[in-house]
Design an enzyme around this catalytic site. Structure first.
Site, PDB file in Angstrom:
ATOM      1  CG  HIS A  66      -1.892   1.127   1.242  1.00 56.67           C
ATOM      2  ND1 HIS A  66      -2.852   1.262   2.214  1.00 56.67           N
ATOM      3  CD2 HIS A  66      -2.060   2.197   0.419  1.00 56.67           C
ATOM      4  CE1 HIS A  66      -3.562   2.358   1.990  1.00 56.67           C
ATOM      5  NE2 HIS A  66      -3.097   2.948   0.906  1.00 56.67           N
ATOM      6  CD  GLU A 117       0.738   5.587  -1.233  1.00 54.91           C
ATOM      7  OE1 GLU A 117       1.561   5.465  -0.307  1.00 54.91           O
ATOM      8  OE2 GLU A 117      -0.480   5.724  -1.038  1.00 54.91           O
ATOM      9  CG  HIS A 121       2.884   8.624   2.404  1.00 55.21           C
ATOM     10  ND1 HIS A 121       2.445   8.956   3.667  1.00 55.21           N
ATOM     11  CD2 HIS A 121       1.797   8.164   1.723  1.00 55.21           C
ATOM     12  CE1 HIS A 121       1.147   8.702   3.763  1.00 55.21           C
ATOM     13  NE2 HIS A 121       0.730   8.225   2.607  1.00 55.21           N
TER      14      HIS A 121
END
Length: 228
Positions: A66, A117, A121
């Site tokens: 994920h 993503e 992050h």
């Protein structure tokens, strides 16, 4: 004699503006260092099918990545640490064959998912992983090293559409192999608990550590196969 202070005032305003710009730029540079560890989140893909997803990419692993998330012990985040480094799909072109099976997009296009993503992050890990390529490559490396699905198979825990497993057997298998506490997320679907995610925590040297606040499931849990 009247002193003309307009230049002095404008000079002070300019200095203040420059100081504010400098402070903002500094906050962008150092923000990504403000975290304690990494969370490597892995989805049990069969549960995505049980949740109603119509079609997944072909040949996906039962556990798929994920994300790799810089994390804090006491609070969520950090997120969106450096918007001056936008996502570029071309930077990870050589990784895409692996990502299609190990880290596929579940919802929407692959480019949108990977951009999310990275922006959310990856830009917060630039002190350790200074490029987009190094960020995605490291997440793949961790998944290939641990192979959570293989760990479960060694303990005779395999995907099953109808038979649940004792949750503590699942937990003990993975935590025993990791040598640390892992966070597990379950979803209740039609009254039944399904394993949704297993999250492994790592320090900034990518050594496994106990997750500071691990979540758990209870009783029994379903690990369905990929059926969509």
């Amino acid at each position: 004699f009247v002193c003309d202070t307009s230049f002095t005032r404008s000079g002070r305003m300019l200095s203040l503006r420059l100081l504010l710009v400098f402070a903002f730029c500094l906050s962008v540079v150092v923000a990504y260092e403000d975290y304690d560890y990494f969370t490597h989140a892995n989805r049990w893909t069969g549960t995505i099918c049980a949740m109603g997803e119509d079609k997944l990419p072909a040949n996906v692993w039962n556990f798929t990545v994920h994300g790799l998330w810089p994390s804090r012990k006491e609070e969520l985040g950090p997120e969106y640490c450096n918007l001056t480094y936008p996502f570029d799909m071309a930077e990870i072109k050589d990784l895409l064959p692996q990502m299609n099976t190990i880290w596929p997009s579940i919802y929407g296009s692959a480019e949108e998912f990977y951009a999310h993503e990275w922006d959310t992050h990856g830009t917060c890990a630039l002190d350790i992983l200074p490029t987009e390529h190094s960020y995605f490559a490291q997440a793949l490396k961790i998944a290939q090293k641990f192979q959570l699905e293989h760990i479960l198979r060694e303990h005779k825990i395999v995907p099953s559409e109808y038979e649940p497993y004792d949750y503590y057997d699942v937990e003990n298998a993975i935590q025993g192999a990791m040598g640390a506490k892992v966070s597990f997320i379950c979803k209740v679907i039609e009254g039944k608990p399904y394993l949704h995610e297993a999250r492994v925590c790592l320090n900034k040297s990518f050594q496994v550590i106990d997750c500071p606040d691990p979540q758990s499931c209870y009783g029994y849990v379903y690990l369905p196969p990929v059926t969509c």
